[in-house]
Enzyme design. Structure first.
Site, PDB file in Angstrom:
ATOM      1  N   GLU A  30       0.842  -1.192   0.000  1.00 26.51           N
ATOM      2  CA  GLU A  30       0.000   0.000   0.000  1.00 26.51           C
ATOM      3  C   GLU A  30       0.880   1.246   0.000  1.00 26.51           C
ATOM      4  O   GLU A  30       1.753   1.375   0.854  1.00 26.51           O
ATOM      5  CB  GLU A  30      -0.909  -0.019   1.240  1.00 26.51           C
ATOM      6  CG  GLU A  30      -1.870  -1.207   1.231  1.00 26.51           C
ATOM      7  CD  GLU A  30      -2.300  -1.638   2.625  1.00 26.51           C
ATOM      8  OE1 GLU A  30      -1.974  -0.947   3.605  1.00 26.51           O
ATOM      9  OE2 GLU A  30      -2.944  -2.711   2.735  1.00 26.51           O
ATOM     10  N   ALA A  60      -5.645  -4.085   1.090  1.00 26.40           N
ATOM     11  CA  ALA A  60      -6.092  -5.378   1.602  1.00 26.40           C
ATOM     12  C   ALA A  60      -4.863  -6.253   1.821  1.00 26.40           C
ATOM     13  O   ALA A  60      -4.258  -6.727   0.868  1.00 26.40           O
ATOM     14  CB  ALA A  60      -7.051  -6.030   0.611  1.00 26.40           C
ATOM     15  N   GLU A  61      -4.503  -6.451   3.081  1.00 32.53           N
ATOM     16  CA  GLU A  61      -3.246  -7.139   3.380  1.00 32.53           C
ATOM     17  C   GLU A  61      -3.279  -8.600   2.970  1.00 32.53           C
ATOM     18  O   GLU A  61      -2.288  -9.151   2.486  1.00 32.53           O
ATOM     19  CB  GLU A  61      -2.899  -7.003   4.863  1.00 32.53           C
ATOM     20  CG  GLU A  61      -2.460  -5.601   5.286  1.00 32.53           C
ATOM     21  CD  GLU A  61      -3.610  -4.622   5.454  1.00 32.53           C
ATOM     22  OE1 GLU A  61      -4.772  -5.063   5.456  1.00 32.53           O
ATOM     23  OE2 GLU A  61      -3.358  -3.410   5.583  1.00 32.53           O
ATOM     24  N   PHE A  84       2.232  -1.351   8.651  1.00 33.16           N
ATOM     25  CA  PHE A  84       2.595  -1.302  10.069  1.00 33.16           C
ATOM     26  C   PHE A  84       2.394  -2.694  10.664  1.00 33.16           C
ATOM     27  O   PHE A  84       1.514  -3.455  10.223  1.00 33.16           O
ATOM     28  CB  PHE A  84       1.717  -0.304  10.850  1.00 33.16           C
ATOM     29  CG  PHE A  84       2.115   1.129  10.677  1.00 33.16           C
ATOM     30  CD1 PHE A  84       3.046   1.714  11.517  1.00 33.16           C
ATOM     31  CD2 PHE A  84       1.557   1.901   9.664  1.00 33.16           C
ATOM     32  CE1 PHE A  84       3.411   3.043  11.358  1.00 33.16           C
ATOM     33  CE2 PHE A  84       1.923   3.227   9.488  1.00 33.16           C
ATOM     34  CZ  PHE A  84       2.854   3.805  10.343  1.00 33.16           C
ATOM     35  N   ASP A  85       3.173  -2.983  11.709  1.00 36.97           N
ATOM     36  CA  ASP A  85       3.104  -4.260  12.418  1.00 36.97           C
ATOM     37  C   ASP A  85       1.683  -4.723  12.729  1.00 36.97           C
ATOM     38  O   ASP A  85       1.305  -5.858  12.480  1.00 36.97           O
ATOM     39  CB  ASP A  85       3.902  -4.142  13.725  1.00 36.97           C
ATOM     40  CG  ASP A  85       3.814  -2.738  14.325  1.00 36.97           C
ATOM     41  OD1 ASP A  85       2.687  -2.273  14.604  1.00 36.97           O
ATOM     42  OD2 ASP A  85       4.863  -2.095  14.485  1.00 36.97           O
ATOM     43  N   PHE A  87      -0.987  -4.193  11.310  1.00 38.24           N
ATOM     44  CA  PHE A  87      -1.853  -4.426  10.144  1.00 38.24           C
ATOM     45  C   PHE A  87      -1.521  -5.723   9.412  1.00 38.24           C
ATOM     46  O   PHE A  87      -2.048  -5.981   8.331  1.00 38.24           O
ATOM     47  CB  PHE A  87      -1.759  -3.256   9.155  1.00 38.24           C
ATOM     48  CG  PHE A  87      -2.139  -1.922   9.744  1.00 38.24           C
ATOM     49  CD1 PHE A  87      -3.039  -1.837  10.806  1.00 38.24           C
ATOM     50  CD2 PHE A  87      -1.604  -0.752   9.243  1.00 38.24           C
ATOM     51  CE1 PHE A  87      -3.387  -0.614  11.347  1.00 38.24           C
ATOM     52  CE2 PHE A  87      -1.954   0.487   9.795  1.00 38.24           C
ATOM     53  CZ  PHE A  87      -2.843   0.557  10.843  1.00 38.24           C
ATOM     54  N   HIS A 130       0.202   0.606  15.739  1.00 36.89           N
ATOM     55  CA  HIS A 130       1.347   1.121  14.988  1.00 36.89           C
ATOM     56  C   HIS A 130       2.680   0.906  15.721  1.00 36.89           C
ATOM     57  O   HIS A 130       3.688   1.452  15.303  1.00 36.89           O
ATOM     58  CB  HIS A 130       1.179   2.622  14.717  1.00 36.89           C
ATOM     59  CG  HIS A 130       0.086   2.957  13.757  1.00 36.89           C
ATOM     60  ND1 HIS A 130      -1.236   2.801  14.068  1.00 36.89           N
ATOM     61  CD2 HIS A 130       0.125   3.421  12.479  1.00 36.89           C
ATOM     62  CE1 HIS A 130      -1.975   3.186  13.035  1.00 36.89           C
ATOM     63  NE2 HIS A 130      -1.175   3.554  12.060  1.00 36.89           N
TER      64      HIS A 130
END
Lengths: 326, 379
Positions: A30, A60-61, A84-85, A87, A130
């Site tokens: 992203e 969308a991870e 970020f961690d 997510f 985060h």
């Protein structure tokens, strides 16, 4: 050609070289394109390598990792950025049920040379999700390799080593150290294989084991301890799965004392594994139990109290003191 | 609406579906959808007969697998009974260069790819977790987590585009199989988003067999599944999933659409799972016998047999020969499944990492020593 660059810029240089060296290497995530990522780690790469090599993905991870799997089956080498961690969890299933198991499932016929980059850890005054340290989840999953860099030179080399590796690698980047500078030999080759620990400071009195953002904290503690006449050996694990504990065992046999430091909560964290293994291997050399200095077993707290949550120089020194007082 | 109602669609769900062969064995020459797409098939007599042979063979193999499970020779079996036409029609529509991403029930598609039907039995017998090379067979390993493979298929299809293999009639296309339950999964919806955004050369082939284990379709959706495609910006079409001709025609057209660089299509194959979800399931707890009976009247094989007989394309000698040949193939499968050796325990350490792990090597060595310590003892 040694330059002084930040850890973030070193990663950027490393990614650039990986893109240059192999046309199958892709970057996807992203905001990694025009924006260069929220931390600018991919800054300028889309401009130079095009939208097909540096891909801005939908938000969308699971999609990022799931499509990376298909691209890898097709012969590509995707480098995925998780922003970020906190997510990474929408992608957890694709990582632990698919990325990690495809080689095993196919009896070795499929290789998924995917790198999953995750900025991790706290100390940047951020809101919830985060500042987390989820490395134990992935280190607990067979089929994944997990590493973390702590300085610009390792960042530059380890990201390239991870991309060249045919193993899937989860690459944890110490986000609060992104802006710290150090020397990097941009034309050089790595001095260590990827999955090895490094003794970053030699000492004789106690061993402090850390990785990622806590390596600097450990070094600062060692410096402070030296003023009290204690010579601390500091080991940067670098590889979290598999662990390379040979240098740790060797060190503890010499020092007899061991303190493990990480930001993640202590319960069932990497420190627990290191402590168990050091105890098994170095039992007769230990002068004190292996101690851990970690985040607490609470959700990552609000930013105004994170300094109290995060292990710091004083808490590391306190543990060293306790070790000596045993 | 992008869907067509067949001329004789008394058996069709509300909204209709593409049907080229009725349950009574009547051919429908062509169907034109409201979207203006016309579907038809142009098979030779031999090709009709070979489709029939495929359907009978995959059903016979499936019955053998169910028997093997009941006899304790397979840990579990996911039967395709009732879904033969959806699988054989779509599978035969694939060109050799096309790539398929199955769930764990696509034994019929596997068969149409010319793959030895024993290939997935290691998984169901419990001697391995799959074990084949997707690129060798153009058929990905079975995926058990519901919907996960739709993203893999989408990524693979993006790679096809990057490789410059779309935009011409000889290009490559990808097909992703999944069921009605999977349409509720986030991964499937993400796959729809991605494939739409990247115009990926992919066909999403949903076998709506009406049940996700025990849960009926109404628990997954309040609109017909094929209409979901509208929201993602590509065509959706519903077919009679028990009609092998419709399955072939619509899949072939959608694959060509994809390989020509025109993007994804969602096909909803409206069918019915005649058996249990797997051998561990008991469908009598959640559905009534009359419903199953009504679907028996729509059987995919009997309608093609009726057609062949009526058109005098095949006679009883042919039907008997097909049955006998299928029986031989099934018995051969049985013998080879029974002969599958159990793996050596130490092989559980194999293939965890392409580049190995010193820690794992040490564990393997310790395990081997531990095992060796029992050699010669009564253990």
């Amino acid at each position: 050609m040694t330059e002084t660059v930040t850890l973030g810029k070193a990663l950027n240089h490393g990614l650039r070289r990986a893109l240059e060296n192999d046309p199958k290497v892709l970057i996807m995530g992203e905001d990694v394109g025009k924006l260069g990522g929220v931390f600018r780690i991919t800054d300028g790469l889309q401009k130079d390598f095009g939208e097909n090599r540096v891909i801005d993905t939908p938000l969308a991870e699971s999609g990022i990792i799931g499509t990376a799997i298909g691209l890898a089956i097709r012969g590509y080498r995707p480098v995925c950025e998780i922003q970020f961690d906190g997510f990474v969890f929408p992608a957890f299933d694709q990582i632990v049920s698919q990325v990690s198991k495809m080689h095993y499932r196919s009896l070795g016929k499929v290789r998924l040379p995917i790198v999953i980059r995750i900025p991790f850890g706290g100390g940047i005054g951020a809101v919830e999700h985060h500042s987390e340290s989820p490395e134990a989840y992935f280190s607990h999953t067979p089929g994944l390799k997990v590493v973390s860099c702590s300085n610009p030179s390792d960042a530059y080399h380890m990201i390239q080593q991870s991309i060249v590796s045919d193993d899937p690698v989860v690459f944890f980047e110490p986000k609060r150290r992104y802006w710290e500078k150090g020397p990097v030999d941009l034309a050089g080759t790595p001095d260590l294989p990827l999955h090895t620990a490094r003794v970053v400071q030699e000492g004789t009195d106690a061993t402090v084991v850390a990785y990622g953002p806590m390596v600097r904290t450990a070094l600062e503690a060692a410096q402070a301890a030296a003023e009290d006449g204690r010579r601390i050996e500091v080991i940067d694990l670098r590889t979290l799965s598999p662990l390379d504990l040979g240098p740790v065992h060797e060190s503890v046999r010499k020092t007899g004392r061991c303190v493990v430091v990480h930001e993640a909560p202590g319960n069932l964290g990497l420190g627990a594994e290191v402590a168990a293994r050091v105890t098994e291997e170095c039992f007769y050399s230990l002068e004190a139990p292996v101690l851990r200095v970690t985040g607490f077993d609470v959700p990552y707290p609000a930013a105004r109290v994170e300094e109290e949550y995060l292990p710091d120089l004083d808490r590391v020194l306190d543990a060293v003191d306790r070790s000596f007082g045993w | 609406m992008a869907n067509g109602e067949s001329e004789v669609g008394a058996d069709a769900p509300a909204g209709g579906f593409v049907q080229l062969l009725t349950p009574d064995g009547e051919r429908v020459d062509s169907v034109t959808t409201d979207g203006g797409v016309t579907y038809s098939v142009d098979f030779t007599d031999d090709e009709y007969r070979e489709l029939y042979r495929d359907l009978v063979t995959v059903r016979r193999l499936d019955a053998e697998a169910t028997a093997l499970q009941r006899q304790g020779e397979l840990g579990i079996w996911a039967s395709l009974l009732g879904q033969e036409a959806a699988q054989v029609g779509s599978g035969r529509a694939l060109r050799p260069q096309d790539m398929a991403f199955p769930t764990y029930r696509e034994h019929g598609v596997l068969y149409t790819r010319g793959i030895d039907p024993i290939m997935p039995f290691g998984l169901f017998r419990g001697v391995d977790q799959g074990g084949w090379d997707p690129n060798e067979f153009k058929f990905n390993t079975y995926t058990i987590v519901i919907g996960a493979q739709t993203l893999h298929a989408t990524g693979y299809a993006m790679g096809v585009t990057m490789d410059g293999k779309t935009g011409n009639p000889d290009g490559e296309a990808v097909i992703a199989y999944f069921g009605d339950g999977a349409t509720s999964q986030g991964d499937v919806n993400e796959a729809f988003v991605w494939s739409g955004v990247f115009n990926a050369p992919i066909v999403f082939f949903c076998q709506n067999n009406q049940y996700a284990i025990s849960e009926p379709l109404e628990r997954q959706t309040r609109i017909p599944l094929y209409r979901r495609a509208d929201g993602y910006g590509f065509p959706g079409v519903r077919i009679d999933g028990n009609d092998v001709l419709a399955s072939y025609a619509v899949t072939r057209a959608a694959l060509d659409h994809a390989r020509n660089g025109e993007g994804p299509t969602l096909i909803e194959a409206y069918t019915y799972r005649m058996g249990a979800h797997t051998s561990s399931d008991d469908p009598t707890r959640y559905r009534i016998a009359s419903e199953v009976e009504s679907w028996k009247a729509k059987d995919p094989i009997s309608r093609l047999r009726t057609f062949l007989a009526k058109q005098q394309l095949a006679d009883d000698t042919f039907f008997a020969e097909v049955d006998e040949t299928a029986r031989t193939v099934a018995l051969d499968l049985r013998e080879r499944v029974l002969a599958m050796p159990d793996p050596q325990p130490v092989t559980m350490f194999d293939n965890v990492y392409p580049e190995g792990s010193p820690e794992l090597d040490a564990q393997r060595a310790a395990f081997a020593r531990y095992q060796a310590s029992f050699e010669g003892s009564a253990h």
